[in-house]
Design a protein around this motif. Structure first.
Motif, PDB file in Angstrom:
ATOM      1  N   ASP A   1       0.797  -1.220   0.000  1.00 33.01           N
ATOM      2  CA  ASP A   1       0.000   0.000   0.000  1.00 33.01           C
ATOM      3  C   ASP A   1       0.833   1.276   0.000  1.00 33.01           C
ATOM      4  O   ASP A   1       0.330   2.347   0.265  1.00 33.01           O
ATOM      5  N   ARG A   2       2.107   1.139  -0.302  1.00 34.88           N
ATOM      6  CA  ARG A   2       2.975   2.320  -0.344  1.00 34.88           C
ATOM      7  C   ARG A   2       3.306   2.659  -1.787  1.00 34.88           C
ATOM      8  O   ARG A   2       3.955   1.857  -2.463  1.00 34.88           O
ATOM      9  N   PRO A   3       2.873   3.815  -2.269  1.00 38.26           N
ATOM     10  CA  PRO A   3       3.210   4.186  -3.649  1.00 38.26           C
ATOM     11  C   PRO A   3       4.717   4.267  -3.840  1.00 38.26           C
ATOM     12  O   PRO A   3       5.467   4.516  -2.895  1.00 38.26           O
ATOM     13  N   ALA A   4       5.154   4.049  -5.069  1.00 36.21           N
ATOM     14  CA  ALA A   4       6.590   4.026  -5.372  1.00 36.21           C
ATOM     15  C   ALA A   4       7.286   5.314  -4.958  1.00 36.21           C
ATOM     16  O   ALA A   4       8.442   5.293  -4.555  1.00 36.21           O
ATOM     17  N   ASP A   5       6.596   6.439  -5.039  1.00 36.09           N
ATOM     18  CA  ASP A   5       7.251   7.719  -4.736  1.00 36.09           C
ATOM     19  C   ASP A   5       7.028   8.170  -3.287  1.00 36.09           C
ATOM     20  O   ASP A   5       7.435   9.252  -2.905  1.00 36.09           O
ATOM     21  N   ALA A   6       6.416   7.317  -2.470  1.00 38.55           N
ATOM     22  CA  ALA A   6       6.187   7.682  -1.071  1.00 38.55           C
ATOM     23  C   ALA A   6       7.484   7.581  -0.287  1.00 38.55           C
ATOM     24  O   ALA A   6       8.234   6.617  -0.441  1.00 38.55           O
ATOM     25  N   PRO A   7       7.754   8.557   0.561  1.00 31.76           N
ATOM     26  CA  PRO A   7       8.981   8.478   1.363  1.00 31.76           C
ATOM     27  C   PRO A   7       8.846   7.406   2.435  1.00 31.76           C
ATOM     28  O   PRO A   7       7.750   7.112   2.907  1.00 31.76           O
ATOM     29  N   ASP A   8       9.961   6.828   2.782  1.00 31.59           N
ATOM     30  CA  ASP A   8       9.995   5.857   3.870  1.00 31.59           C
ATOM     31  C   ASP A   8       9.739   6.625   5.163  1.00 31.59           C
ATOM     32  O   ASP A   8      10.427   7.601   5.455  1.00 31.59           O
ATOM     33  N   PRO A   9       8.742   6.221   5.962  1.00 29.67           N
ATOM     34  CA  PRO A   9       8.437   6.982   7.177  1.00 29.67           C
ATOM     35  C   PRO A   9       9.609   7.104   8.138  1.00 29.67           C
ATOM     36  O   PRO A   9       9.701   8.071   8.887  1.00 29.67           O
ATOM     37  N   ASP A  10      10.526   6.145   8.112  1.00 33.29           N
ATOM     38  CA  ASP A  10      11.699   6.229   8.987  1.00 33.29           C
ATOM     39  C   ASP A  10      12.738   7.212   8.462  1.00 33.29           C
ATOM     40  O   ASP A  10      13.616   7.635   9.213  1.00 33.29           O
ATOM     41  N   ASP A  11      12.651   7.550   7.160  1.00 30.73           N
ATOM     42  CA  ASP A  11      13.638   8.440   6.565  1.00 30.73           C
ATOM     43  C   ASP A  11      13.140   9.874   6.414  1.00 30.73           C
ATOM     44  O   ASP A  11      13.843  10.723   5.900  1.00 30.73           O
ATOM     45  N   VAL A  12      11.920  10.143   6.830  1.00 32.17           N
ATOM     46  CA  VAL A  12      11.373  11.488   6.705  1.00 32.17           C
ATOM     47  C   VAL A  12      12.066  12.381   7.722  1.00 32.17           C
ATOM     48  O   VAL A  12      12.185  12.037   8.895  1.00 32.17           O
ATOM     49  N   ASN A  13      12.522  13.511   7.252  1.00 33.98           N
ATOM     50  CA  ASN A  13      13.212  14.444   8.140  1.00 33.98           C
ATOM     51  C   ASN A  13      12.219  15.086   9.097  1.00 33.98           C
ATOM     52  O   ASN A  13      11.141  15.512   8.711  1.00 33.98           O
ATOM     53  N   ASP A  14      12.586  15.152  10.356  1.00 29.00           N
ATOM     54  CA  ASP A  14      11.775  15.854  11.335  1.00 29.00           C
ATOM     55  C   ASP A  14      11.941  17.353  11.106  1.00 29.00           C
ATOM     56  O   ASP A  14      12.965  17.799  10.571  1.00 29.00           O
ATOM     57  N   PRO A  15      10.966  18.134  11.508  1.00 28.14           N
ATOM     58  CA  PRO A  15      11.099  19.580  11.337  1.00 28.14           C
ATOM     59  C   PRO A  15      12.317  20.107  12.094  1.00 28.14           C
ATOM     60  O   PRO A  15      12.626  19.651  13.193  1.00 28.14           O
ATOM     61  N   ILE A  16      12.988  21.058  11.498  1.00 30.41           N
ATOM     62  CA  ILE A  16      14.163  21.662  12.122  1.00 30.41           C
ATOM     63  C   ILE A  16      13.694  22.884  12.907  1.00 30.41           C
ATOM     64  O   ILE A  16      13.007  23.746  12.356  1.00 30.41           O
ATOM     65  N   PRO A  17      14.029  22.920  14.181  1.00 29.67           N
ATOM     66  CA  PRO A  17      13.577  24.072  14.976  1.00 29.67           C
ATOM     67  C   PRO A  17      14.221  25.367  14.478  1.00 29.67           C
ATOM     68  O   PRO A  17      15.360  25.373  14.007  1.00 29.67           O
ATOM     69  N   ASP A  18      13.475  26.449  14.568  1.00 29.41           N
ATOM     70  CA  ASP A  18      13.971  27.762  14.157  1.00 29.41           C
ATOM     71  C   ASP A  18      14.753  28.362  15.320  1.00 29.41           C
ATOM     72  O   ASP A  18      14.195  28.767  16.336  1.00 29.41           O
ATOM     73  N   ASP A  19      16.071  28.378  15.169  1.00 32.11           N
ATOM     74  CA  ASP A  19      16.903  28.926  16.243  1.00 32.11           C
ATOM     75  C   ASP A  19      17.688  30.146  15.747  1.00 32.11           C
ATOM     76  O   ASP A  19      18.790  30.411  16.198  1.00 32.11           O
ATOM     77  N   ARG A  20      17.057  30.900  14.852  1.00 28.59           N
ATOM     78  CA  ARG A  20      17.747  32.081  14.312  1.00 28.59           C
ATOM     79  C   ARG A  20      18.065  33.105  15.392  1.00 28.59           C
ATOM     80  O   ARG A  20      18.971  33.915  15.235  1.00 28.59           O
ATOM     81  N   THR A  21      17.338  33.071  16.477  1.00 32.92           N
ATOM     82  CA  THR A  21      17.580  34.056  17.533  1.00 32.92           C
ATOM     83  C   THR A  21      18.691  33.627  18.483  1.00 32.92           C
ATOM     84  O   THR A  21      19.106  34.408  19.339  1.00 32.92           O
ATOM     85  N   VAL A  22      19.198  32.405  18.326  1.00 39.38           N
ATOM     86  CA  VAL A  22      20.263  31.897  19.208  1.00 39.38           C
ATOM     87  C   VAL A  22      21.615  32.290  18.624  1.00 39.38           C
ATOM     88  O   VAL A  22      21.858  32.148  17.431  1.00 39.38           O
ATOM     89  N   ASP A  23      22.488  32.794  19.465  1.00 43.45           N
ATOM     90  CA  ASP A  23      23.826  33.186  19.026  1.00 43.45           C
ATOM     91  C   ASP A  23      24.731  31.953  19.050  1.00 43.45           C
ATOM     92  O   ASP A  23      25.006  31.377  20.105  1.00 43.45           O
ATOM     93  N   HIS A  24      25.188  31.518  17.864  1.00 43.89           N
ATOM     94  CA  HIS A  24      26.037  30.334  17.747  1.00 43.89           C
ATOM     95  C   HIS A  24      27.509  30.699  17.559  1.00 43.89           C
ATOM     96  O   HIS A  24      28.314  29.851  17.197  1.00 43.89           O
ATOM     97  N   THR A  25      27.859  31.932  17.823  1.00 45.04           N
ATOM     98  CA  THR A  25      29.226  32.385  17.665  1.00 45.04           C
ATOM     99  C   THR A  25      30.155  31.557  18.549  1.00 45.04           C
ATOM    100  O   THR A  25      29.893  31.357  19.731  1.00 45.04           O
ATOM    101  N   GLY A  26      31.204  31.048  17.952  1.00 46.72           N
ATOM    102  CA  GLY A  26      32.200  30.295  18.696  1.00 46.72           C
ATOM    103  C   GLY A  26      31.861  28.822  18.872  1.00 46.72           C
ATOM    104  O   GLY A  26      32.667  28.061  19.390  1.00 46.72           O
ATOM    105  N   GLU A  27      30.677  28.402  18.457  1.00 53.03           N
ATOM    106  CA  GLU A  27      30.322  26.995  18.583  1.00 53.03           C
ATOM    107  C   GLU A  27      31.013  26.195  17.491  1.00 53.03           C
ATOM    108  O   GLU A  27      31.253  26.672  16.400  1.00 53.03           O
ATOM    109  N   THR A  28      31.352  24.961  17.818  1.00 58.57           N
ATOM    110  CA  THR A  28      31.950  24.066  16.830  1.00 58.57           C
ATOM    111  C   THR A  28      31.087  22.819  16.727  1.00 58.57           C
ATOM    112  O   THR A  28      30.358  22.463  17.663  1.00 58.57           O
ATOM    113  N   TYR A  29      31.190  22.178  15.605  1.00 59.59           N
ATOM    114  CA  TYR A  29      30.435  20.949  15.371  1.00 59.59           C
ATOM    115  C   TYR A  29      31.392  19.780  15.480  1.00 59.59           C
ATOM    116  O   TYR A  29      32.402  19.721  14.789  1.00 59.59           O
TER     117      TYR A  29
END
Length: 119
Positions: free
Chosen positions: A78-106
């Motif tokens: 019942d999954r169409p060929a173009d349907a995304p895999d539910p486990d691979d769907v990206n979760d929404p990215i929180p909007d943190d534009r107001t957070v100062d990330h200066t000096g942070e490293t990944y």
């Protein structure tokens, strides 16, 4: 050349002996897989059916039972060929534009550890 001739010739080329192929069974199974899953599912299904039959040293009755299981799976797909895999769907990215990330490293290593912990 018909399908039966093709199977005979291909079996010779692949050095297979005493090959029995139920062309009707394969035609029905691959058509259902192509229609209900996607086109590429047809050859993949046939391949995996053959692989399962070979690894189980299956007789024709067992191949038919294996094909019936695959047929039921394909018919209920019942999954169409173009349907995304539910486990691979990206979760929404929180909007943190107001957070100062200066000096942070990944830290790639720490990110991998966090991913491994989630799994």
């Amino acid at each position: 050349m018909n399908l039966h001739d093709w199977i005979d010739e291909l079996s010779d080329v692949l050095e297979l002996e005493d090959v029995e192929v139920d062309e009707g069974l394969l035609a029905d199974l691959t058509a259902t897989a192509a229609t209900n899953v996607e086109k590429l599912a047809a050859p993949v299904t046939a391949y995996l059916l053959g692989f399962a039959a070979a690894t189980q040293d299956a007789d024709p009755d067992t191949v038919e039972r294996l094909a019936a299981r695959a047929q039921v799976l394909a018919e209920g797909w019942d999954r169409p060929a173009d349907a995304p895999d539910p486990d691979d769907v990206n979760d929404p990215i929180p909007d943190d534009r107001t957070v100062d990330h200066t000096g942070e490293t990944y830290d790639d290593d720490r990110a991998e550890e966090l991913v491994d912990e989630e799994v």
